[in-house]
Design a protein around this motif. Structure first.
Motif, PDB file in Angstrom:
ATOM      1  N   GLY A 156     -71.268  13.753  73.822  1.00  0.00           N
ATOM      2  CA  GLY A 156     -70.122  13.190  73.214  1.00  0.00           C
ATOM      3  C   GLY A 156     -68.990  12.928  74.142  1.00  0.00           C
ATOM      4  O   GLY A 156     -69.211  12.658  75.306  1.00  0.00           O
ATOM      5  N   GLU A 157     -67.492  13.107  73.777  1.00  0.00           N
ATOM      6  CA  GLU A 157     -66.543  12.872  74.580  1.00  0.00           C
ATOM      7  C   GLU A 157     -66.163  13.885  75.523  1.00  0.00           C
ATOM      8  O   GLU A 157     -65.302  14.624  75.544  1.00  0.00           O
ATOM      9  CB  GLU A 157     -65.177  12.513  73.461  1.00  0.00           C
ATOM     10  CG  GLU A 157     -65.292  11.291  72.863  1.00  0.00           C
ATOM     11  CD  GLU A 157     -65.347  10.106  73.655  1.00  0.00           C
ATOM     12  OE1 GLU A 157     -64.534  10.243  74.793  1.00  0.00           O
ATOM     13  OE2 GLU A 157     -65.769   8.965  73.290  1.00  0.00           O
ATOM     14  N   THR A 184     -62.580  14.236  76.892  1.00  0.00           N
ATOM     15  CA  THR A 184     -61.543  13.435  77.283  1.00  0.00           C
ATOM     16  C   THR A 184     -60.309  13.509  76.431  1.00  0.00           C
ATOM     17  O   THR A 184     -60.450  13.912  75.169  1.00  0.00           O
ATOM     18  CB  THR A 184     -62.535  12.001  77.223  1.00  0.00           C
ATOM     19  OG1 THR A 184     -62.815  11.819  75.888  1.00  0.00           O
ATOM     20  CG2 THR A 184     -63.840  12.331  77.952  1.00  0.00           C
ATOM     21  N   TYR A 186     -59.844  11.519  74.552  1.00  0.00           N
ATOM     22  CA  TYR A 186     -60.310  10.685  72.906  1.00  0.00           C
ATOM     23  C   TYR A 186     -61.145  11.756  72.140  1.00  0.00           C
ATOM     24  O   TYR A 186     -61.318  11.559  70.946  1.00  0.00           O
ATOM     25  CB  TYR A 186     -61.150   9.568  73.340  1.00  0.00           C
ATOM     26  CG  TYR A 186     -60.391   8.348  73.846  1.00  0.00           C
ATOM     27  CD1 TYR A 186     -59.243   7.584  73.312  1.00  0.00           C
ATOM     28  CD2 TYR A 186     -60.377   8.084  75.164  1.00  0.00           C
ATOM     29  CE1 TYR A 186     -58.485   6.713  73.933  1.00  0.00           C
ATOM     30  CE2 TYR A 186     -60.026   6.995  75.866  1.00  0.00           C
ATOM     31  CZ  TYR A 186     -58.819   6.493  75.264  1.00  0.00           C
ATOM     32  OH  TYR A 186     -58.344   5.452  75.997  1.00  0.00           O
ATOM     33  N   GLY A 187     -61.259  13.096  72.718  1.00  0.00           N
ATOM     34  CA  GLY A 187     -62.434  13.932  71.966  1.00  0.00           C
ATOM     35  C   GLY A 187     -61.453  14.621  71.092  1.00  0.00           C
ATOM     36  O   GLY A 187     -60.415  14.878  70.952  1.00  0.00           O
ATOM     37  N   PRO A 232     -65.937  12.056  68.908  1.00  0.00           N
ATOM     38  CA  PRO A 232     -64.836  11.100  69.173  1.00  0.00           C
ATOM     39  C   PRO A 232     -63.784  10.973  68.296  1.00  0.00           C
ATOM     40  O   PRO A 232     -64.063  11.061  66.841  1.00  0.00           O
ATOM     41  CB  PRO A 232     -65.363   9.549  69.364  1.00  0.00           C
ATOM     42  CG  PRO A 232     -66.751   9.764  68.434  1.00  0.00           C
ATOM     43  CD  PRO A 232     -67.264  11.184  68.555  1.00  0.00           C
ATOM     44  N   ARG A 236     -60.329   6.694  69.603  1.00  0.00           N
ATOM     45  CA  ARG A 236     -61.680   6.167  70.163  1.00  0.00           C
ATOM     46  C   ARG A 236     -62.408   5.142  69.483  1.00  0.00           C
ATOM     47  O   ARG A 236     -62.797   4.176  70.070  1.00  0.00           O
ATOM     48  CB  ARG A 236     -62.746   7.249  70.808  1.00  0.00           C
ATOM     49  CG  ARG A 236     -63.938   7.042  71.335  1.00  0.00           C
ATOM     50  CD  ARG A 236     -63.879   5.983  72.482  1.00  0.00           C
ATOM     51  NE  ARG A 236     -63.905   6.842  73.758  1.00  0.00           N
ATOM     52  CZ  ARG A 236     -63.794   6.368  75.029  1.00  0.00           C
ATOM     53  NH1 ARG A 236     -63.337   5.127  75.009  1.00  0.00           N
ATOM     54  NH2 ARG A 236     -63.541   7.096  75.988  1.00  0.00           N
TER      55      ARG A 236
END
Length: 267
Positions: A156-157, A184, A186-187, A232, A236
């Motif tokens: 995943g992110e 990240t 965006y997670g 996300p 994202r």
């Protein structure tokens, strides 16, 4: 020249406007382990996970004693392991890992001493069982047992999604995310999914890392073959959708600039 400058300014302004059309992420969505209204600065953590041996596990059994020559008979995989066994870190293809496979009856078969029942035991308990059998052959034997196929997957992110081998058989959710390079920007930190196999069924468990109650969660300590998925966030998803919309607009803006340049050259 003034007309060309106007074209440049319009083009740059247009590109800047397009790139600025993004959603913002609030700091509250990024901060982990936030304190609730009634929270104290001390929290009772979840019990540490101590893995039990089960059928299908691959065990590394290392034996040592006062006699190196006699001990060598009980370490047939030592040479193979020295040449390259299980490696800590991410793996794209799983290497062959030397060791003893726990059969369907929950046993492993060791040189000379034969079959040993290990299913349902901790590694320390299994080492004690093996040591008792070795006392007939070795003087003051020392046995170390380790599960070589303790692996988790983080996807995943995250910065570096991968499968990881855990050599010390003890890993927490934050540590696993750290191994994957962290979440990240965006997670979605409020919805970390831990997928676990329990009693022959897959369970899907949502964890909120922004809440410090995560330390009390039964999924704070990960188990073999757990899958950690970082969802996300809306930014994202919106960013991915905007990409297809923005590219034609950016090309149009660049066309305006190119047209202005060509007119300047012709003059």
């Amino acid at each position: 020249m003034n007309s060309s400058l106007r074209h440049f300014r319009v083009g740059y302004w247009f590109i800047g406007l397009i790139l600025s059309l993004g959603s913002c992420i609030s700091s509250k969505e990024l901060v982990l382990y936030q304190k609730g209204v009634a929270d104290k600065d001390t929290i009772v953590a979840a019990n540490r996970y101590i893995p039990k041996i089960k059928s299908g596990d691959v065990l590394s059994v290392q034996v040592s004693s006062l006699s190196a020559e006699a001990t060598a008979l009980f370490n047939p995989y030592a040479t193979i392991a020295a040449m390259g066994g299980a490696q800590q870190g991410s793996t794209t293809s799983l290497p062959y890992t030397p060791g003893y496979l726990v059969n369907e009856e929950g046993q492993i078969e060791l040189p000379i001493i034969g079959k040993v029942m290990v299913q349902g035991l901790t590694n320390m308990q299994a080492a004690g069982q093996i040591r008792q059998k070795l006392l007939e052959y070795l003087k003051e034997p020392v046995v170390n047992v380790r599960n070589t196929n303790f692996q988790i997957t983080v996807t995943g992110e995250v910065a570096r999604p991968a499968m990881f081998s855990i050599p010390n058989e003890q890993i927490t959710l934050p540590a696993a995310l750290g191994m994957a390079g962290d979440i990240t920007i965006y997670g979605k930190r409020t919805n970390i999914l831990v997928i676990r196999e329990e009693n022959g069924q897959r369970t899907f468990n949502q964890i909120d890392l922004t809440n410090r109650d995560v330390f009390k969660s039964p999924y704070f300590y990960l188990r073999p073959n757990d899958i950690v998925y970082v969802e996300p966030g809306k930014v994202r998803v919106a960013s991915a959708d905007r990409t297809n919309q923005i590219i034609p607009l950016v090309l149009s803006a660049l066309s305006i600039i190119a047209l202005a340049l060509s007119r300047t050259v012709l003059r």
